[in-house]
Scaffold this motif. Structure first.
Motif, PDB file in Angstrom:
ATOM      1  N   GLY A  16       0.004 -22.243 -29.334  1.00  0.00           N
ATOM      2  CA  GLY A  16      -0.298 -20.926 -29.915  1.00  0.00           C
ATOM      3  C   GLY A  16      -0.106 -20.880 -31.432  1.00  0.00           C
ATOM      4  O   GLY A  16      -0.582 -19.958 -32.101  1.00  0.00           O
ATOM      5  N   LEU A  17       0.554 -21.897 -31.999  1.00  0.00           N
ATOM      6  CA  LEU A  17       0.797 -21.887 -33.453  1.00  0.00           C
ATOM      7  C   LEU A  17      -0.525 -21.842 -34.228  1.00  0.00           C
ATOM      8  O   LEU A  17      -0.660 -21.092 -35.207  1.00  0.00           O
ATOM      9  CB  LEU A  17       1.595 -23.125 -33.872  1.00  0.00           C
ATOM     10  N   ASN A  18      -1.482 -22.649 -33.781  1.00  0.00           N
ATOM     11  CA  ASN A  18      -2.761 -22.678 -34.507  1.00  0.00           C
ATOM     12  C   ASN A  18      -3.508 -21.353 -34.397  1.00  0.00           C
ATOM     13  O   ASN A  18      -4.210 -20.963 -35.331  1.00  0.00           O
ATOM     14  CB  ASN A  18      -3.635 -23.823 -33.978  1.00  0.00           C
ATOM     15  N   ALA A  19      -3.339 -20.681 -33.270  1.00  0.00           N
ATOM     16  CA  ALA A  19      -4.006 -19.379 -33.111  1.00  0.00           C
ATOM     17  C   ALA A  19      -3.423 -18.360 -34.092  1.00  0.00           C
ATOM     18  O   ALA A  19      -4.148 -17.493 -34.600  1.00  0.00           O
ATOM     19  CB  ALA A  19      -3.859 -18.890 -31.669  1.00  0.00           C
ATOM     20  N   HIS A  65      -7.776 -22.218 -32.543  1.00  0.00           N
ATOM     21  CA  HIS A  65      -6.943 -21.413 -31.623  1.00  0.00           C
ATOM     22  C   HIS A  65      -6.781 -22.058 -30.250  1.00  0.00           C
ATOM     23  O   HIS A  65      -5.842 -21.745 -29.537  1.00  0.00           O
ATOM     24  CB  HIS A  65      -7.524 -20.005 -31.474  1.00  0.00           C
ATOM     25  N   VAL A  66      -7.685 -22.962 -29.884  1.00  0.00           N
ATOM     26  CA  VAL A  66      -7.593 -23.583 -28.554  1.00  0.00           C
ATOM     27  C   VAL A  66      -6.723 -24.845 -28.582  1.00  0.00           C
ATOM     28  O   VAL A  66      -6.395 -25.389 -27.536  1.00  0.00           O
ATOM     29  CB  VAL A  66      -8.990 -23.931 -27.981  1.00  0.00           C
ATOM     30  N   ARG A  67      -6.357 -25.284 -29.778  1.00  0.00           N
ATOM     31  CA  ARG A  67      -5.609 -26.552 -29.880  1.00  0.00           C
ATOM     32  C   ARG A  67      -4.096 -26.359 -29.845  1.00  0.00           C
ATOM     33  O   ARG A  67      -3.570 -25.417 -30.435  1.00  0.00           O
ATOM     34  CB  ARG A  67      -5.983 -27.262 -31.189  1.00  0.00           C
ATOM     35  N   GLY A  68      -3.400 -27.270 -29.175  1.00  0.00           N
ATOM     36  CA  GLY A  68      -1.943 -27.243 -29.175  1.00  0.00           C
ATOM     37  C   GLY A  68      -1.402 -27.726 -30.515  1.00  0.00           C
ATOM     38  O   GLY A  68      -2.162 -28.072 -31.418  1.00  0.00           O
ATOM     39  N   GLY A  69      -0.070 -27.761 -30.662  1.00  0.00           N
ATOM     40  CA  GLY A  69       0.555 -28.232 -31.900  1.00  0.00           C
ATOM     41  C   GLY A  69       0.279 -27.305 -33.060  1.00  0.00           C
ATOM     42  O   GLY A  69      -0.023 -26.126 -32.879  1.00  0.00           O
ATOM     43  N   THR A 152       7.908 -14.320 -26.578  1.00  0.00           N
ATOM     44  CA  THR A 152       7.411 -15.155 -27.675  1.00  0.00           C
ATOM     45  C   THR A 152       6.197 -15.918 -27.150  1.00  0.00           C
ATOM     46  O   THR A 152       6.165 -16.287 -25.972  1.00  0.00           O
ATOM     47  CB  THR A 152       8.485 -16.160 -28.140  1.00  0.00           C
ATOM     48  N   PHE A 153       5.214 -16.159 -28.021  1.00  0.00           N
ATOM     49  CA  PHE A 153       4.067 -16.938 -27.536  1.00  0.00           C
ATOM     50  C   PHE A 153       4.521 -18.387 -27.346  1.00  0.00           C
ATOM     51  O   PHE A 153       5.468 -18.837 -27.991  1.00  0.00           O
ATOM     52  CB  PHE A 153       2.857 -16.818 -28.485  1.00  0.00           C
ATOM     53  N   GLY A 154       3.850 -19.076 -26.435  1.00  0.00           N
ATOM     54  CA  GLY A 154       4.263 -20.450 -26.097  1.00  0.00           C
ATOM     55  C   GLY A 154       5.009 -20.469 -24.780  1.00  0.00           C
ATOM     56  O   GLY A 154       4.839 -21.389 -23.971  1.00  0.00           O
ATOM     57  N   PHE A 155       5.816 -19.433 -24.546  1.00  0.00           N
ATOM     58  CA  PHE A 155       6.587 -19.373 -23.304  1.00  0.00           C
ATOM     59  C   PHE A 155       5.668 -19.304 -22.068  1.00  0.00           C
ATOM     60  O   PHE A 155       5.845 -20.086 -21.118  1.00  0.00           O
ATOM     61  CB  PHE A 155       7.567 -18.191 -23.378  1.00  0.00           C
ATOM     62  N   PRO A 156       4.665 -18.407 -22.045  1.00  0.00           N
ATOM     63  CA  PRO A 156       3.810 -18.369 -20.850  1.00  0.00           C
ATOM     64  C   PRO A 156       3.107 -19.698 -20.560  1.00  0.00           C
ATOM     65  O   PRO A 156       2.958 -20.084 -19.402  1.00  0.00           O
ATOM     66  CB  PRO A 156       2.794 -17.254 -21.177  1.00  0.00           C
ATOM     67  N   TYR A 299      -3.342 -16.024 -22.413  1.00  0.00           N
ATOM     68  CA  TYR A 299      -2.356 -15.000 -22.805  1.00  0.00           C
ATOM     69  C   TYR A 299      -1.708 -15.363 -24.147  1.00  0.00           C
ATOM     70  O   TYR A 299      -1.556 -14.516 -25.033  1.00  0.00           O
ATOM     71  CB  TYR A 299      -1.289 -14.849 -21.713  1.00  0.00           C
ATOM     72  N   ASP A 300      -1.331 -16.644 -24.292  1.00  0.00           N
ATOM     73  CA  ASP A 300      -0.684 -17.066 -25.545  1.00  0.00           C
ATOM     74  C   ASP A 300      -1.626 -17.011 -26.736  1.00  0.00           C
ATOM     75  O   ASP A 300      -1.218 -16.685 -27.856  1.00  0.00           O
ATOM     76  CB  ASP A 300      -0.115 -18.479 -25.397  1.00  0.00           C
ATOM     77  N   ARG A 301      -2.889 -17.365 -26.499  1.00  0.00           N
ATOM     78  CA  ARG A 301      -3.865 -17.290 -27.604  1.00  0.00           C
ATOM     79  C   ARG A 301      -4.001 -15.849 -28.080  1.00  0.00           C
ATOM     80  O   ARG A 301      -4.092 -15.579 -29.274  1.00  0.00           O
ATOM     81  CB  ARG A 301      -5.243 -17.768 -27.136  1.00  0.00           C
ATOM     82  N   ILE A 302      -4.016 -14.936 -27.105  1.00  0.00           N
ATOM     83  CA  ILE A 302      -4.189 -13.517 -27.453  1.00  0.00           C
ATOM     84  C   ILE A 302      -2.959 -13.009 -28.205  1.00  0.00           C
ATOM     85  O   ILE A 302      -3.066 -12.404 -29.275  1.00  0.00           O
ATOM     86  CB  ILE A 302      -4.444 -12.682 -26.171  1.00  0.00           C
ATOM     87  N   LEU A 303      -1.766 -13.282 -27.640  1.00  0.00           N
ATOM     88  CA  LEU A 303      -0.530 -12.805 -28.278  1.00  0.00           C
ATOM     89  C   LEU A 303      -0.381 -13.412 -29.679  1.00  0.00           C
ATOM     90  O   LEU A 303      -0.044 -12.712 -30.647  1.00  0.00           O
ATOM     91  CB  LEU A 303       0.675 -13.176 -27.400  1.00  0.00           C
ATOM     92  N   ALA A 304      -0.654 -14.713 -29.792  1.00  0.00           N
ATOM     93  CA  ALA A 304      -0.540 -15.389 -31.088  1.00  0.00           C
ATOM     94  C   ALA A 304      -1.525 -14.787 -32.089  1.00  0.00           C
ATOM     95  O   ALA A 304      -1.189 -14.590 -33.273  1.00  0.00           O
ATOM     96  CB  ALA A 304      -0.806 -16.880 -30.910  1.00  0.00           C
ATOM     97  N   THR A 305      -2.714 -14.472 -31.635  1.00  0.00           N
ATOM     98  CA  THR A 305      -3.716 -13.870 -32.522  1.00  0.00           C
ATOM     99  C   THR A 305      -3.249 -12.484 -32.977  1.00  0.00           C
ATOM    100  O   THR A 305      -3.341 -12.127 -34.158  1.00  0.00           O
ATOM    101  CB  THR A 305      -5.076 -13.766 -31.784  1.00  0.00           C
ATOM    102  N   GLN A 306      -2.699 -11.725 -32.045  1.00  0.00           N
ATOM    103  CA  GLN A 306      -2.198 -10.385 -32.411  1.00  0.00           C
ATOM    104  C   GLN A 306      -1.047 -10.491 -33.412  1.00  0.00           C
ATOM    105  O   GLN A 306      -0.978  -9.737 -34.375  1.00  0.00           O
ATOM    106  CB  GLN A 306      -1.728  -9.649 -31.155  1.00  0.00           C
TER     107      GLN A 306
END
Ligand code: F6P
Length: 365
Positions: A16-19, A65-69, A152-156, A299-306
């Motif tokens: 989610g960091l990249n998102a 946004h789709v990439r990990g790390g 926190t994003f990443g957890f889900p 879910y994490d992509r959305i939360l990270a984007t928000q």
């Protein structure tokens, strides 16, 4: 000249960091007078000589946004208040280089900083804020252990990965009539273990918040093996310990790593069970960094984007010293000090813990 906002990702990486980075850049591109730059490897990119700074624009962040790390890199060692330098004898020592970092930010004409990180990184953010830095925090961690935000994003994503591991271990446990122990991450908080145990249908879940009594764990194993099915699945958090024991650490020889590395709780549990008379075959799986890798779930992509959009809007509103957070489903700005004051332990009176007990998951108490 355009105003500049510097972004850094600190601490352990997480999906989610990249998102977040992408959302900050995309939102900022709507403002004519702002540009975004990134620091490599948390704030190390600023502190290094020469500095390692990356220009971030819509083309750099397209599709990330789709990439990990994290495309910026990260570190959970050192930082501006504990910068590693070699002394005259060639030994490493830590020095406070925070003032130098603030001077460099001024030299770069940085008007605001967004620091995406967990507990350790937000402690650094708070100290920098107290020194006058215009800093905003964004909470990240697979452990879900940061206060002042519901999640926190990443957890889900980590829960999804851990649940998939339980599902796979169930079929092999069933085939061999074995006890399979899965050790998951989470530091002092049992969030990943609790969620994966409920979602995956484990019989035993051991978390740091509830020191376990090995005899109770054995009781639950025997009930299962002698009265229903011949196999057992156990999820144990890396920070779990028995009522008589301490947490299990790995050797920690990395200079500048201030987090003691937990690990080995699963193996220790296996030995405790054998010592307690359990004769069924036991195997241990350490899920490790698989929990932090790969692409974030939706879910994490959305939360990270928000969080990314909110963080940049907090920059525009000059809400410095605050962190983007989710509270009761609403995006809010909370003081960073509040987020680091209260460690987010699993609430033992929560509905989820009760649900787990109601479906006969044993916490070993
Ligand atoms: O905080 C995230 C986390 O993955 C913890 O769950 C774990 O204890 C730790 O980081 C591992 O850190 P490292 O990346 O240094 O092995």
């Amino acid at each position: 000249m355009k105003k500049r906002c510097l972004v850094a990702t600190g601490g352990g990486d997480c999906p989610g960091l990249n998102a977040v980075i992408r959302a900050i850049v995309k939102r900022a591109s709507k403002e004519q007078d702002w540009e975004i730059i990134g620091s490599r490897d948390a704030f190390d990119g600023i502190l290094r000589d020469p500095m390692e700074i990356v220009e971030l624009d819509n083309s750099t962040v397209a599709g990330i946004h789709v990439r990990g790390g994290t495309i910026l890199g990260t570190t959970n060692k050192g930082g501006p208040f504990a910068w590693a330098v070699k002394d005259n004898d060639g030994n490493w020592k830590e020095e406070d280089h925070s003032a130098e970092m603030l001077r460099k930010l001024e030299f770069l004409n940085v008007n605001a900083v967004i620091s995406i990180g967990g507990d350790g990184s937000q402690r650094i953010s708070q100290q920098l804020f107290e020194m006058g830095c215009n800093i905003i925090g964004v909470p990240k961690t697979i452990d879900n252990d940061l206060g002042a935000t519901d999640i926190t994003f990443g957890f889900p994503t980590a829960v999804e990965i851990a649940t998939d591991a339980v599902d796979k271990l169930v079929t092999t446990a069933e085939s061999h009539n074995r006890i399979l122990i899965l050790e998951v991450m989470g530091r002092e908080a049992g969030w990943i273990a609790l969620h994966a145990a409920v979602a995956g249908g484990a019989e035993v879940c051991l978390i740091p918040e509830i020191p376990y009594n090995i005899n109770k764990v054995i009781e639950r194993i025997n009930k299962r093996i002698h009265h229903s099915r011949g196999f057992v699945n156990i999820v144990i958090s890396e920070g779990a310990r028995s009522i008589n024991g301490n947490q299990q650490y790995q050797e920690n020889d990395e200079f500048g790593n201030h987090n003691l590395r937990l690990g080995g709780a699963g193996n220790r549990l296996m030995h405790e069970l054998k010592k307690g008379g359990v004769t069924t075959d036991i195997r241990v799986t350490l899920l490790g960094h698989l929990q932090r890798g790969g692409k974030p779930i939706a879910y994490d992509r959305i939360l990270a984007t928000q969080f990314g959009v909110k963080a940049f809007e907090m920059v525009l509103d000059k809400e410095f010293g605050k962190m983007a957070a989710l509270r009761d489903g609403k995006l809010v700005a909370v003081p960073i000090s509040e987020a680091i004051e209260k460690y987010n332990y699993v609430d033992l009176n929560s509905d989820l813990v009760q649900t787990a007990r109601d479906i006969d998951i044993s916490f070993g108490d």
